[in-house]
Structure formats: structure tokens, C-alpha cells
Design an enzyme around this catalytic site. Sequence first.
Site, PDB file in Angstrom:
ATOM      1  N   ASP A   1       0.873  -1.179   0.000  1.00  0.00           N
ATOM      2  CA  ASP A   1       0.000   0.000   0.000  1.00  0.00           C
ATOM      3  C   ASP A   1       0.906   1.224   0.000  1.00  0.00           C
ATOM      4  O   ASP A   1       2.114   1.125   0.220  1.00  0.00           O
ATOM      5  CB  ASP A   1      -0.884  -0.001   1.258  1.00  0.00           C
ATOM      6  CG  ASP A   1      -1.746   1.253   1.336  1.00  0.00           C
ATOM      7  OD1 ASP A   1      -2.390   1.596   0.335  1.00  0.00           O
ATOM      8  OD2 ASP A   1      -1.764   1.921   2.394  1.00  0.00           O
ATOM      9  N   SER A   2       0.297   2.388  -0.217  1.00  0.00           N
ATOM     10  CA  SER A   2       1.060   3.625  -0.160  1.00  0.00           C
ATOM     11  C   SER A   2       1.545   3.932   1.259  1.00  0.00           C
ATOM     12  O   SER A   2       2.460   4.727   1.431  1.00  0.00           O
ATOM     13  CB  SER A   2       0.174   4.775  -0.653  1.00  0.00           C
ATOM     14  OG  SER A   2      -1.036   4.790   0.081  1.00  0.00           O
TER      15      SER A   2
ATOM     16  N   CYS B   1      -3.829  -1.138  -1.927  1.00  0.00           N
ATOM     17  CA  CYS B   1      -4.161   0.278  -2.128  1.00  0.00           C
ATOM     18  C   CYS B   1      -5.198   0.401  -3.255  1.00  0.00           C
ATOM     19  O   CYS B   1      -4.981  -0.116  -4.354  1.00  0.00           O
ATOM     20  CB  CYS B   1      -2.877   1.008  -2.512  1.00  0.00           C
ATOM     21  SG  CYS B   1      -3.087   2.751  -2.836  1.00  0.00           S
TER      22      CYS B   1
ATOM     23  N   CYS C   1     -11.453   2.999  -0.514  1.00  0.00           N
ATOM     24  CA  CYS C   1     -10.157   3.512  -0.041  1.00  0.00           C
ATOM     25  C   CYS C   1      -9.805   2.728   1.212  1.00  0.00           C
ATOM     26  O   CYS C   1     -10.681   2.439   2.040  1.00  0.00           O
ATOM     27  CB  CYS C   1     -10.263   5.008   0.269  1.00  0.00           C
ATOM     28  SG  CYS C   1      -8.776   5.675   1.051  1.00  0.00           S
TER      29      CYS C   1
ATOM     30  N   HIS D   1      -8.485   3.465   3.920  1.00  0.00           N
ATOM     31  CA  HIS D   1      -8.684   4.078   5.237  1.00  0.00           C
ATOM     32  C   HIS D   1     -10.138   4.063   5.706  1.00  0.00           C
ATOM     33  O   HIS D   1     -10.407   4.119   6.893  1.00  0.00           O
ATOM     34  CB  HIS D   1      -8.216   5.534   5.209  1.00  0.00           C
ATOM     35  CG  HIS D   1      -6.729   5.707   5.130  1.00  0.00           C
ATOM     36  ND1 HIS D   1      -5.981   5.181   4.094  1.00  0.00           N
ATOM     37  CD2 HIS D   1      -5.861   6.347   5.945  1.00  0.00           C
ATOM     38  CE1 HIS D   1      -4.704   5.506   4.283  1.00  0.00           C
ATOM     39  NE2 HIS D   1      -4.608   6.214   5.405  1.00  0.00           N
TER      40      HIS D   1
HETATM   41  N1  DGL Z   1      -4.173   3.734   0.146  1.00  0.00           N
HETATM   42  C1  DGL Z   1      -4.861   4.774  -0.583  1.00  0.00           C
HETATM   43  C2  DGL Z   1      -6.104   4.180  -1.258  1.00  0.00           C
HETATM   44  O1  DGL Z   1      -6.649   3.184  -0.848  1.00  0.00           O
HETATM   45  C3  DGL Z   1      -5.231   5.930   0.317  1.00  0.00           C
HETATM   46  C4  DGL Z   1      -4.035   6.746   0.786  1.00  0.00           C
HETATM   47  C5  DGL Z   1      -3.300   7.437  -0.358  1.00  0.00           C
HETATM   48  O2  DGL Z   1      -3.856   8.364  -0.961  1.00  0.00           O
HETATM   49  O3  DGL Z   1      -2.198   7.020  -0.624  1.00  0.00           O
HETATM   50  O4  DGL Z   1      -6.546   4.716  -2.247  1.00  0.00           O
END
Ligand code: DGL
Length: 269
Positions: free
Chosen positions: A14-15, A77, A188, A190
Site C-alpha cells: 500500500d502507499s 491500495c 479507499c 482508510h
Molecule cells: N491507500 C490509498 C487508497 O486506498 C489511500 C491513501 C493514499 O492516498 O495514498 O486509495
Amino acid sequence: MPELSDERPIGIFDSGVGGLTVMKEVMRHLPGENIIYFGDTARVPYGVRSAETVLRYSLENASFLVSKGIKALVVACNTSSAISLDSLRRDFPIPVIGVVEPGARAAAARAGSKKIAVIGTETTINSRSYERAIKEIDRSIEVTGIACPLFVPLIEEGWLDGEIVNLTAQKYLSAIINDSAGVLVLGCTHYPMIKNVIGEITGIPLIDSAVETAREISTLLADKGLLCHEGHVPVMEFFVTDSPGKFVRTGERFLEHPIERISKVTLPG
Ligand code: DGL
């Protein structure tokens, strides 16, 4: 005949910390599997970057995990899944699963009213990847996408309820409150952290892409004979591209599990 057992780890990237909501679900569905989690904390957020940049980052992250000998890759992600899944599948000879397709499949199956709302980062919503995946299943379903860019920083700050999160959610979600959508996709990593707030404000049944992805990876590994043997005590390893301190503090809230074996790495790039 001895039972087949593939102890190679599952790779998840993930990011940043968000993908830990996906890892938590993978651990719940596959409690014996070794997992390597990669969080690109030095380059987060991806959700505001161009498709070209997200693709490059995603390929670098996947190369790192593949070099660790993983048996399957989970692109946790949503933004990376939306942009890079086809390229990752083309470039790497292991099963690659993203969060968009499982979320879209679950949403299409449960959207009685033929209307689906999707929330995510700007890049995910602009890519229309959820819309495409849903329409591939049923062209007649109407899809509304809403970008909610302030949710990620609020959640990372630990503001999971209270006035500010409620007001922000009301502002973003007012358009879909009376829109008769059958389901709302949390597109997303989060957003599962504030699903109670989102559910209460909209009153729409939620689809959690993390849960759906964990279900699919567990079926996929079973079908391909890639599961680790039952009762195996799993090893969890974490790699990040910035210093681990903040990742551990925020990440343990996301994962609801201690984060112990963690290292900082620099990608060749
Ligand atoms: N992990 C990203 C997503 O699910 C959210 C956080 C980001 O913008 O990197 O899209």
C-alpha cells in the site's frame, strides 16, 4: 501422501498504513499465512498523484516484494489497484489481486436498486475503475463516484469520530444520502476505520473492499494449492520507505495487532 504446504509469504503493498485494514482481514481469513507488508510511507499519499506516477510506484513496490519470494501479491491500495493492476499482472508471474475487482463484484451482487455509490481518493474516482468493473458485470447499474480527499489525513490523525469527521462526512456524502443507492463501496483503504460514521450518515449498506479482497485471496490460494499447512505459526514482516516510528504507532491501530519485525528500505527506483 504428505499434505501440500506452501510457506512462501503473501506480499501486500500500500502507499502507507492504510493497507493494514486489508492485511487485518487477510489475517482473519488466513490465520496461518506468512505475510510481508510493504508501506511506501516516504511517497504517500498516492490518491492525489497522476496515474503515471502511481503506476511507476506500484511497479517498484511489487518488484521489491517479488524479490522477497512471495507466492501471491495483494495490491491493498485502491489507488494503485485502480491504475496498475493490468501492468502488474502482465509483468509478474504470480497471482496478483487488487481491491477494486472484489469490491465491485460484491457491490454488483448486493445492489438491489441498480444504483451504486463509490467513495475513494481523487485518483481512484477519476480513474472510474470501480465504475468500469461494475459495468462489466451489469451494464444497467448506475454508478456515482465521490472523492473524499480529507478522510485520509483525518483518519491518520486518529480522528475517527466526533464533530470534525461528522461534518466532513456530511459535506462529502450529502449528494448520495437521498440518492437511493443500493450499496456504498468504501473504495479507499482508510475508510473502514470510519465506517460507523459513514453508515450512520448515509443509512446505505456498505461494501468493504478489504473484506471482499481477503475472501477472494483465500479462495484463490486454496484453488491453486498455494495454502500453508493448517496450524502453521505465521511470521509477519513489515517494510517501509520512511522511518518506522509513526507507521508503527498509527499502524497498530489499523491492524489491531503488534507490529514488530519492521525495517526501513530504499527502493532502487
Ligand atoms: N491507500 C490509498 C487508497 O486506498 C489511500 C491513501 C493514499 O492516498 O495514498 O486509495
